[in-house]
Enzyme design. Structure first.
Site, PDB file in Angstrom:
ATOM      1  N   GLN A  75      -4.830  -7.105  -3.294  1.00  0.00           N
ATOM      2  CA  GLN A  75      -4.554  -6.692  -1.912  1.00  0.00           C
ATOM      3  C   GLN A  75      -5.743  -7.076  -1.034  1.00  0.00           C
ATOM      4  OE1 GLN A  75      -2.882  -2.615  -1.349  1.00  0.00           O
ATOM      5  NE2 GLN A  75      -4.637  -2.317  -0.024  1.00  0.00           N
ATOM      6  N   SER A 123      -8.844  -4.693   3.445  1.00  0.00           N
ATOM      7  CA  SER A 123     -10.140  -4.220   3.951  1.00  0.00           C
ATOM      8  C   SER A 123     -11.107  -5.363   4.194  1.00  0.00           C
ATOM      9  CB  SER A 123     -10.792  -3.286   2.931  1.00  0.00           C
ATOM     10  OG  SER A 123     -10.047  -2.121   2.792  1.00  0.00           O
ATOM     11  N   GLU A 129       1.391   2.704  -1.966  1.00  0.00           N
ATOM     12  CA  GLU A 129       0.159   2.981  -2.699  1.00  0.00           C
ATOM     13  C   GLU A 129      -0.086   4.498  -2.758  1.00  0.00           C
ATOM     14  OE1 GLU A 129      -3.252   1.013  -1.114  1.00  0.00           O
ATOM     15  OE2 GLU A 129      -4.408   1.278  -2.958  1.00  0.00           O
ATOM     16  N   GLU A 137     -13.357  12.151   6.640  1.00  0.00           N
ATOM     17  CA  GLU A 137     -13.254  12.268   8.096  1.00  0.00           C
ATOM     18  C   GLU A 137     -11.885  11.765   8.578  1.00  0.00           C
ATOM     19  OE1 GLU A 137     -16.013  11.046   6.485  1.00  0.00           O
ATOM     20  OE2 GLU A 137     -17.206  12.848   6.859  1.00  0.00           O
TER      21      GLU A 137
END
Lengths: 378, 417, 378, 417
Positions: D111, D114, D229, D384
């Protein structure tokens, strides 16, 4: 465990809805404020409806003793909703503590004699267990029960007795003179206005739950259950009470979360809803997490009691430890998110905060229950 | 003029005191003498009741007063914030009219900044002042006002321009509290005390000369007041003098102090009463419980470190060094200390934590701690605001994008607040 | 206490500047990575400069023993800067632990004989104190010292010995056969390569500080200080070492804060510097608070040692407890703020994180020191 | 067609297995039969290797496979995310070309979402794909790619329009990893493992038909992949089947599993290894220490509650009820559990916490926990980001004002990242 052990049935969900609606009606904050200021601490008319219309006092009492024969899970649901509504009523003392002591400690005949009235709510009882020493172990009992005829003469003191001034009868835990530890403990039963008992209301931090100091000067009491055999049933009743209290507490914690979130959506500062600031947002997310974790623990503990699970005492302590921190945390965060207004008398948050604080100590604090839990796990 | 030296100033102060002090004088009369001689506020200018001394020398004079046992000018409460603000931003009219009576204690003051709709966001005030002939007419509501019920004057922040950006539409006024348009109501707190007031302003009048600074300059001036408040100019820490003296003046001062301190009597409890934790743990025997020991130790680590951090900040300040980060941390640290103290008190009290009033430990003092501590992380700037300040001003992290620029009229705000 | 007790003098501030500059030069992360992978764990050339140019090993050693006669406060400053730079060097073992043991436990003659070399950095020593049991109390010592001639025969094991494989000599704590608790403890001194010692490097979680396992098979050692009188001086040396370590740790914590803040200003996500998000902002503010509080505690502990304050042991434990949580917290927050990159080997944060984690355990963890502190305060 | 019932489907599956299963078949051959018969992915459409069954019935088939001891199609790793995504958004070319080889395990996938400059902010990707004749030419850098070094294809998110707002300028591609423009480098983590790769793309080529969905629709398609996922479609939780069988096919499957699971072997340590805490506390005797007891108890309260919370969510899901808030809390709870576990392990280990590798407790496993736990609150969405999601999606709190709207070209972003 099957998946269904982790969810409520449709019937249980309907029961919760009914309870929530009813309690929302009879216990709005205005009513809480009114009854917390009263001496008795509850509205007799609401008590009647609670007992008769909803049969709340009978939920988990077996049908043979005039109960509805539901499980501890349903009791937990009722308590959670009462905690949410901050209902002022002598429910925990009578339907949980005293009922539990009789169920586990009483003989068949005694259960037949005592439970139907409690289940019907026509009489109310309480368990007088803790003493000025403030301990929550059975070992701390010092009140003496001197055998006299077929009963006892009680001498000594009980403190932190829930609804001790209004209970129709009192189940006092006392020990044989000279006995120590878990030995020699008996359950003794006597009317609330018996000769030789002095009942004094205590000023409590949480005015929504009434506490009393009882002094016994040779008061005469009848035995309940096996003489000097109270330690084991009492431990069981106390563990179940901890599970019950945890369920009550998570109801209050959820109410604090709801209140904080509602306010965060409403309140504007710096041209934005304060709920759009990460400081507030993340605090609410953390509250949700804490509250949901505590709920899971409380539900699991109630289910374990319902299933007569051998882990029930450990799970009850786990749930009480979790609920103690989650409820106080949620109440404190709710005040914080409200800001100055949250610290005022006029705002309702402090009513729940005080219940959270007092419930933290009731039946033993989080550190105490973590230690108890570890003993069960060793 | 040569800079006077400390020994000289001290000697002069002592000599003046020796000549004029009389414990049987009335408080107001004595303070009048202090205001006129400049010995009451030696660091104020000579023209305005001072002697133009450096702050350090002024502290030396304070020490002489304390050692001598002499009473000083009225230094407690909001009035001194009023004095400091007017000295800096007022005109001669203001100084003439207010400063002396502030120092003598004849007038008491309150601060009218916060509103129900603007707490953390003080500049979002919506109390309005509109000019009508020779008067400003004020309408709105203020809150968190200490001692408003016996104040003579209020320091008022009000909006005079709704089309300006929010910090620029505010104006600073002195409001006469003794008038029909001012209604003061006590505000009860969750701990049962009522230390604050709500102040409702309905067509309250302010004469033109009572405006302080220019129209639209209110925010800047309010910042001065708040800076003095942060520096502790409200004098709530009390004086170092040990009040041993007897005589009329001491009695009058004690009565004044009692009145002024009344709203603050729960403040030590709010801070957690760390001083009581070890003694209580010992007395109750709970110190033998390992969980209690850890909680008490955690608290002491925190409380002592916080205290030393404050002392580091003060030490550097006294040495004239630029302030390090320590100086901005006190308020946030205090919140942690208070919470940890409440936790330790709860563990120590055990079942007794459920009791209040006469029935509670220390006659209800422990209960008062438990229900007062939540205010620590809110009052005077929430923990969240403190963290913003620390992050932006000390660590230099970037500000958040603002959503409240542009004309205030268009800024989203609380409805009815 | 005077205000000056809470600030550094101008000379101390200059000393810090010099130390920071020097350590910044000789111990950049590239050097740390190089030497942490080496067997010895340090750069001899840097050690020489540290000892000779800066006189770091001599700071708090009295002038009579070849030291500079500065106070523990200056030692604390040096350690803080070393912690900040994560200097790989056998400093803590030799200049703090061994030097402290000799200072407090040795006779006048022994101090004259041993300290000058340590202060000059020409020889390095370590204190072999902890054993496989992992305890930090003097009571845990099991290594036996059997009197032989004027010395001892040592049998047993030492573990977690700082720089134990590279030290020129070893000060081992051992007990008289059959003695227990604080009784019968002696300091014994022997060369690092003495016959009958087996030295084995331990794989440490924090590769920037080398640990060794020592096995003693009848190794011969000389006595140091009063025979069987080591408990008191040792406790004092350990308390001082805790104060010293706290100062080293706050230096590392500050570095983590600086690194986190720098990155938060640099890194963009969602079109903004991440440091403009309250989640990151407030985390940094909390880090600053924790680090400054821990610094205050570390400074106070160093000052108390310098002033020979009776509170010094309590304050040292307080400082170690504070530093343990602050350093680990700061290192973890620094990783978190860096996000994924902060978890990579390439990023330097983990070097400090590992030092923080190992330092948490070294000389006893926070819970241990809180308990120690309470004993001193009771 | 009438809806098949569960008993019938189970019987059919058993019958099919009884007829066709042979443990000595090659893995690929067997899986080819599964793909062709539709028994490998029964909930996929009949046209594409499935039987069009409901998900619940598909689970029943899985159970029959497990009970029978039969090997299934290749379900581990990113390939199944690729399969699910292509099934939903791919065209017939993609399905024809890739789905069967995904199921047989012949191709492995990775994948490529990112980037160094876009971690939490995945939509801020700056890897670019530019159309040049019949090919897209890709340049940029991807990171946190599992198993890229032996992947045949990559699911690529790349920017194709710099003038569109950032979510609208992305396009989804299948990238052939076996080409010169693709360079894969291992990325070592602080715990010493190297589970991820950096992938450098320098004029890498993609033929036109390898684009998935429309140009500019990449974000929406990537969301499909990520949703699968999150739902655990990467199959890392392993199958329920107890692998007791012997034979060629089991050996081949075990080898495949070993390769695929290699990058994940530290994941249990990352999660804190709660299972080891009580046994370790007992074995070391540290359970007698009250501070250790409290820390262990705190952890167990947290871990058990988190586990039950996940089970509550699953129970409601199985009962077909709308998801309650519990379902979104698992990731954040896991961070707390991991940290609390690391703390408990540290206290239990005492001085041993300083040791790693052979010298450390449990041959270094404890050390691995201590240096792996920090990843829990980052990987797969930081705490966060999780709190934002929970606050906005579960609690309905308002979003923050956005600073990254408008043309992506003008959005402030990391330099060089």
């Amino acid at each position: 465990m099957p998946a269904t052990a982790f969810s409520f049935t449709d019937e249980q969900r309907q029961f919760r809805d009914v309870a929530r609606r009813f309690l929302g009606d009879v216990s709005p904050p205005t009513a809480v404020r009114e009854w917390m200021e009263s001496a008795s601490g509850f509205d007799p008319a609401v008590w009647d409806r609670l007992a008769k219309e909803l049969g709340f006092c009978a939920i988990h009492v077996p049908e043979a003793y005039g109960g509805q024969g539901f499980s501890f899970v349903e009791l937990g649901i009722a308590l959670e909703e009462m905690g949410r509504a901050l209902l002022c009523a002598p429910y925990f003392s009578s339907a949980v503590l005293a009922t539990g002591a009789i169920q586990h400690g009483g003989s068949e005949a005694e259960k037949m004699a005592l439970l139907p009235d409690l289940a019907a709510g026509t009489r109310r009882a309480t368990l007088a267990f803790t003493e000025p020493s403030g301990g929550w172990d059975v070992e701390q009992v010092a009140l003496t029960a001197t055998p006299v005829g077929g009963g006892y003469r009680l001498d000594g003191e009980k403190r932190f007795v829930l609804d001790g001034c209004t209970a129709d009868f009192i189940i006092a835990v006392a020990r044989a003179p000279g006995s120590r530890g878990a030995d020699g403990l008996s359950l003794c039963i006597l009317p609330g206005d018996a000769k030789g008992i002095e009942r004094r209301p205590l000023r409590s931090l949480d005015p929504t739950r009434k506490l009393a100091h009882l002094t016994f000067h040779g008061a005469r009491a009848a035995p309940l259950g096996e003489p000097e055999g109270a330690a084991a049933p009492l431990k069981r009743a106390l563990a179940e009470a901890a599970a019950a209290l945890a369920n009550e507490m998570v109801g209050g914690a959820q109410r604090m979360l709801d209140s904080a979130v509602d306010y965060a959506k409403l309140r504007m500062q710096f041209g934005r809803q304060i709920g759009s600031f990460q400081a507030i947002k993340h605090k609410c997310a953390d509250m949700l997490l804490e509250v949901e974790l505590a709920k899971s623990a409380a539900y699991r503990a109630a289910a374990a009691v319902a299933e007569d699970d051998t882990d029930a005492p450990a799970l009850a302590s786990l749930a009480k430890a979790s609920a103690s921190e989650a409820y106080l945390g949620a109440a404190a965060a709710c005040i914080q998110i409200h800001g100055g207004i949250g610290f005022t008398w006029e705002n309702d948050t402090h009513l729940w905060f005080k219940r959270a604080k007092a419930s933290e100590a009731l039946l033993g604090d989080a550190a105490y229950h973590r230690e108890l839990m570890m003993r069960h796990m060793q | 003029m040569t800079e006077p030296n400390e020994a000289g100033v001290r000697a002069q102060a002592r000599a003046w005191l020796a000549e004029h002090w009389d414990a049987e004088r009335s408080l107001v009369a004595w303070r009048g003498m202090l205001a006129d001689s400049g010995w009451g506020m030696p660091h104020w200018p000579e023209q305005w009741h001072g002697r133009g001394l450096a702050v350090a020398l002024s502290q030396a004079v304070d020490e002489e007063f304390a050692q001598f046992g002499a009473v000083g000018v009225a230094k407690m409460g909001i009035r001194l914030l009023a004095g400091a603000t007017l000295l800096e931003h007022g005109d001669d009219f203001h100084k003439e009219r207010f400063l002396r009576r502030i120092l003598t204690g004849e007038d008491t003051w309150c601060q009218l900044f916060s509103e129900p709709g603007s707490g953390s966001d003080l500049a979002g005030a919506t109390t309005r002042a509109d000019l009508d002939g020779d008067n400003w007419v004020v309408n709105g509501q203020k809150v968190w006002t200490t001692s408003a019920h016996h104040a003579d004057y209020g320091l008022l922040l009000a909006r005079t321009d709704w089309d300006a950006p929010k910090h620029q539409g505010l104006t600073y006024f002195v409001l006469n509290m003794r008038q029909p348009g001012v209604e003061v109501r006590q505000l009860r707190q969750m701990n049962g005390h009522a230390s604050f007031n709500e102040v409702f302003l309905t067509d309250a009048k302010i004469e033109r000369p009572y405006r302080v600074g220019a129209v639209g300059q209110g925010w800047r001036i309010a910042m001065t007041t708040l800076a003095h408040e942060r520096r502790g100019a409200d004098g709530l820490r009390g004086s170092a003098r040990e009040r041993l003296g007897e005589g009329r003046i001491y009695a009058e001062e004690a009565a004044e102090t009692a009145t002024l301190m009344e709203p603050y009597k729960w403040y030590p409890q709010r801070a957690g009463r760390v001083d009581l934790v070890l003694p209580r743990a010992r007395e109750t025997g709970r110190i033998a419980d390992p969980a209690v020991r850890q909680a008490v130790a955690r608290l002491l680590v925190l409380a002592r470190s916080a205290e030393w951090t404050a002392r580091r900040a003060r030490a550097d300040q006294e040495l004239g060094r630029p302030q390090g980060p320590e100086g901005s941390l006190g308020k946030l640290a205090a919140s942690h200390v208070a919470r940890a103290a409440a936790h330790a008190h709860t563990l120590i009290a055990g079942a007794d934590a459920m009791l209040a009033g006469d029935d509670g430990p220390l006659d209800g003092l422990i209960a008062e701690i438990l229900v007062s501590v939540p205010a620590t992380s809110i009052a005077g700037g929430t923990d969240e605001i403190q963290r913003n300040i620390i992050a932006e001003r000390v660590l230099g992290l970037p500000r958040e994008p603002r959503m409240d620029s542009g004309p205030f009229r268009d800024v989203p705000r609380n409805v009815g607040g």
